[in-house]
Design a protein around this motif. Structure first.
Motif, PDB file in Angstrom:
ATOM      1  N   LEU A 190       1.029  -1.221  -0.108  1.00  0.00           N
ATOM      2  CA  LEU A 190       0.061  -0.008  -0.203  1.00  0.00           C
ATOM      3  C   LEU A 190       0.703   1.167   0.127  1.00  0.00           C
ATOM      4  O   LEU A 190       0.357   2.201  -0.660  1.00  0.00           O
ATOM      5  CB  LEU A 190      -1.008  -0.023   1.143  1.00  0.00           C
ATOM      6  N   GLU A 191       2.081   1.092   0.639  1.00  0.00           N
ATOM      7  CA  GLU A 191       3.012   2.345   0.608  1.00  0.00           C
ATOM      8  C   GLU A 191       3.275   2.640  -0.924  1.00  0.00           C
ATOM      9  O   GLU A 191       3.121   3.965  -1.221  1.00  0.00           O
ATOM     10  CB  GLU A 191       4.127   1.962   1.298  1.00  0.00           C
ATOM     11  N   VAL A 192       3.609   1.876  -1.920  1.00  0.00           N
ATOM     12  CA  VAL A 192       3.667   2.145  -3.050  1.00  0.00           C
ATOM     13  C   VAL A 192       2.434   2.445  -3.710  1.00  0.00           C
ATOM     14  O   VAL A 192       2.494   3.614  -4.518  1.00  0.00           O
ATOM     15  CB  VAL A 192       4.452   1.006  -3.832  1.00  0.00           C
ATOM     16  N   ILE A 193       1.396   1.760  -3.589  1.00  0.00           N
ATOM     17  CA  ILE A 193       0.256   1.977  -4.504  1.00  0.00           C
ATOM     18  C   ILE A 193      -0.121   3.599  -4.084  1.00  0.00           C
ATOM     19  O   ILE A 193      -0.650   4.305  -5.134  1.00  0.00           O
ATOM     20  CB  ILE A 193      -0.678   0.731  -4.038  1.00  0.00           C
ATOM     21  N   CYS A 194      -0.455   3.848  -2.774  1.00  0.00           N
ATOM     22  CA  CYS A 194      -0.889   5.003  -2.269  1.00  0.00           C
ATOM     23  C   CYS A 194      -0.192   6.185  -3.159  1.00  0.00           C
ATOM     24  O   CYS A 194      -0.690   7.340  -3.480  1.00  0.00           O
ATOM     25  CB  CYS A 194      -1.013   5.232  -0.939  1.00  0.00           C
TER      26      CYS A 194
ATOM     27  N   GLU B  64      -2.298   9.937  -9.599  1.00  0.00           N
ATOM     28  CA  GLU B  64      -3.373   9.735 -10.753  1.00  0.00           C
ATOM     29  C   GLU B  64      -4.668  10.323 -10.058  1.00  0.00           C
ATOM     30  O   GLU B  64      -5.410  10.974 -11.046  1.00  0.00           O
ATOM     31  CB  GLU B  64      -3.482   8.509 -10.714  1.00  0.00           C
ATOM     32  N   LEU B  65      -4.958  10.465  -8.966  1.00  0.00           N
ATOM     33  CA  LEU B  65      -6.351  11.092  -8.684  1.00  0.00           C
ATOM     34  C   LEU B  65      -6.137  12.552  -8.634  1.00  0.00           C
ATOM     35  O   LEU B  65      -7.222  13.197  -9.291  1.00  0.00           O
ATOM     36  CB  LEU B  65      -6.702  10.488  -7.055  1.00  0.00           C
ATOM     37  N   ASP B  66      -4.871  13.180  -8.429  1.00  0.00           N
ATOM     38  CA  ASP B  66      -4.571  14.502  -8.368  1.00  0.00           C
ATOM     39  C   ASP B  66      -4.965  14.983 -10.008  1.00  0.00           C
ATOM     40  O   ASP B  66      -5.702  15.796 -10.180  1.00  0.00           O
ATOM     41  CB  ASP B  66      -3.282  14.968  -7.981  1.00  0.00           C
TER      42      ASP B  66
ATOM     43  N   THR C 281      -8.540  16.082  -3.053  1.00  0.00           N
ATOM     44  CA  THR C 281      -8.425  15.044  -1.484  1.00  0.00           C
ATOM     45  C   THR C 281      -6.717  15.372  -1.137  1.00  0.00           C
ATOM     46  O   THR C 281      -6.022  15.084  -1.946  1.00  0.00           O
ATOM     47  CB  THR C 281      -9.113  13.762  -1.352  1.00  0.00           C
ATOM     48  N   PRO C 282      -6.668  15.043   0.034  1.00  0.00           N
ATOM     49  CA  PRO C 282      -5.074  14.820   0.740  1.00  0.00           C
ATOM     50  C   PRO C 282      -4.699  13.503   0.106  1.00  0.00           C
ATOM     51  O   PRO C 282      -5.541  12.645  -0.182  1.00  0.00           O
ATOM     52  CB  PRO C 282      -5.472  14.981   2.164  1.00  0.00           C
ATOM     53  N   PRO C 283      -3.203  13.674  -0.134  1.00  0.00           N
ATOM     54  CA  PRO C 283      -2.652  12.386  -0.452  1.00  0.00           C
ATOM     55  C   PRO C 283      -3.065  11.172   0.344  1.00  0.00           C
ATOM     56  O   PRO C 283      -3.595  11.290   1.505  1.00  0.00           O
ATOM     57  CB  PRO C 283      -1.289  12.471  -0.398  1.00  0.00           C
ATOM     58  N   LEU C 284      -3.329   9.979  -0.236  1.00  0.00           N
ATOM     59  CA  LEU C 284      -3.775   8.523   0.363  1.00  0.00           C
ATOM     60  C   LEU C 284      -2.833   8.331   1.545  1.00  0.00           C
ATOM     61  O   LEU C 284      -1.720   8.612   1.237  1.00  0.00           O
ATOM     62  CB  LEU C 284      -3.979   7.626  -0.448  1.00  0.00           C
TER      63      LEU C 284
END
Ligand code: GDP
Ligand code: IMO
Ligand code: MG
Length: 445
Positions: A171-175, A181-183, A189-192
């Motif tokens: 999840l560290e890498v994925i987030c 990408e969401l940005d 939203t704040p970073p995951l």
């Protein structure tokens, strides 16, 4: 043993698969979902009580049966826990009778955000005069979760939720990647927060741990012991990623072709395929629909059939029965018999129409479906008109007690499709079902 059955939707979804799976559960030992996720909404009504199932197989109302969420499903653990709780609260047992594949991929919150954000970007492009490319998804994160599965590196599987360290590292890498990408998609939203996400999902994993297992071996052990399986299709053949009206489809193989890959059980084990078909056609979301009725007829069907989505509450688009589409789906799915649903909704029409072919732009006529959303709108439906009936039929108990026009309507569908209609549904309740007098294999007889 020859008793394994598949239930599959032959149109664009919501055909009444949940009702028939619940009904056929009595003849099987295990009920198995092989595709889709919480985009599905399967309604079962028993003795006036209504249950809406999204991830859990519709066989769950029979406590002595085993329900399995296969490896081909994408599982949203938060939704699944909600569904388990709401069933518990209503006295339905969800314990060792529910098994979840450790290989099923997880729908994460960022998948849902991505799904909604992309739909928004695509639909606003229409405002600028471009073609609307949004699909009208359920925003359940289905497309992004399956995309991650195919992409491999950034996916999380149900089994991974049981190993906190492994999950945290992934999840560290994925987030980090997903936040960028969401940005780019304009999601403000704040970073995951990978630590918080790890905490949440590891804890949900612990709660689901008693259900998570290698379902492939479970299914093969059961088959060896002579138990029988009922496969429950979600979504429907015309929404199949390979064989549906692409790109207005979902992201899995919802036809019966998805069963082997989505469960690990070879197709040769499937003995009977019950194709579920409404007595008319509906569609929810975008995409072509040749027999759609935008006026009074469509409104009449929508109101009588309560055609509003089980998952999203959206009004469903309604129209006449398209037998070109049904024959195509039956061919792809290897259907052996049909269940004709919601026949009661058609009471009150003077005349009914059946679409038996398409006239193409160049004047040629075809009885072949066009599984391509760009070309299908050029097909104009060719109709056969049959007399309607006025009587309400919700209390019918056998086919002979239906009005002559209703019997003729069913017989004509059987003639055109070349398939027997073994089940006729005349109301939402389990009891409002007319089953064929002749014992057929599809009915477990
Ligand atoms: P599924 O996704 O294929 O399981 O179907 P849905 O549950 O989304 O939609 C089918 C709807 O039709 C549900 O509200 C059912 O309760 C209802 N239903 C099923 N069979 C009948 C029927 O024969 N007559 C009527 N009036 N409603 C039915
Ligand atoms: P059940 O199992 C009806 C439709 C959506 C959308 C398209 C893609 O209840 O029959 P998705 O969220 O999967 O990416 O959406 O597919 N769709 C359904 N329509 N019934 C369903 O399931 C559906 N599952 C997906 O409306 O057009
Ligand atoms: Mg549904």
């Amino acid at each position: 043993m020859g008793r394994n059955t598949a239930v599959v939707g032959l149109q664009w979804g919501d055909e009444g698969k949940g009702k028939i799976v619940d009904l056929l559960t009595a003849d099987h030992d295990l009920i198995v979902r092989y595709n889709g996720g919480a985009n599905a909404g399967h309604t079962v009504v028993v003795g006036g009580k209504k249950y809406a199932l999204h991830l859990i197989p519709s066989g769950i109302l029979s406590p002595e049966k085993t329900c399995v969420i296969g490896n081909g499903v994408v599982v949203d653990p938060a939704k699944l826990l909600e569904e388990i709780k709401s069933l518990h609260d209503r006295g339905v047992k969800v314990e060792s009778n529910l098994k979840i594949s450790s290989r099923a991929h997880v729908v994460m919150p960022y998948h849902k955000e991505h799904d909604a954000a992309l739909e928004k970007v695509l639909s606003s492009a229409a405002g600028k005069g471009d073609r609307n490319l949004s699909i009208g998804t359920t925003k359940r994160g289905i497309g992004p979760a399956y995309a991650d599965k195919i992409h491999r590196s950034l996916s999380v599987r149900m089994g991974d939720l049981l190993d906190r360290e492994y999950l945290a590292a992934r999840l560290e890498v994925i987030c980090a990647i997903r936040s960028r990408e969401l940005d780019a998609l304009g999601v403000k939203t704040p970073p995951l927060d990978s630590a918080a996400l790890t905490e949440d999902y590891a804890s949900m994993g612990q709660r689901l741990a008693p259900h998570i297992t290698d379902t492939v071996y479970e299914l093969h052990d059961a088959l060896r012991e002579g138990q029988s399986i009922l496969f429950e299709g979600a979504n429907a053949c015309l929404l199949d990623i390979d064989h549906g009206t692409f790109p207005y489809v979902t992201s899995s193989n919802c036809s019966t072709l998805g069963i082997p890959a989505g469960t690990g059980v070879p197709g040769a084990n499937i003995d009977h395929v019950v194709g579920i078909m409404k007595a008319y056609t509906t569609r929810v979301g975008e995409g072509p629909f040749p027999t759609e009725e935008l006026g009074e007829t469509g409104d009449y069907i929508r109101e009588r059939g309560n055609e509003y989505g089980t998952t999203t509450g959206r009004p469903r688009r309604c129209g006449w029965l398209d037998l070109v589409a049904v024959r195509y789906s039956a061919m792809i799915c290897g259907v052996t018999s049909i269940a004709c649903m919601l026949l009661d909704v058609l009471s009150g029409f003077d005349e009914l129409k059946l679409c038996t072919g398409y006239r193409l732009k160049d004047g040629t006529v075809t009885d072949r479906f066009i599984p391509d959303a760009h070309r299908l709108p050029t097909a104009e439906p060719i109709y056969e008109t049959l007399p309607g009936w006025q009587e309400e039929i919700v209390d019918a108990t056998d086919r002979d007690s239906l009005p002559a026009a209703a019997r003729a309507y069913l017989s004509r569908i059987e003639e055109i499709t070349g398939l027997p209609i073994d089940i006729v549904s005349v109301g939402p309740d389990r009891a409002q079902t007319v089953r064929s007098a002749r014992p057929t294999a599809a009915l477990g007889g």
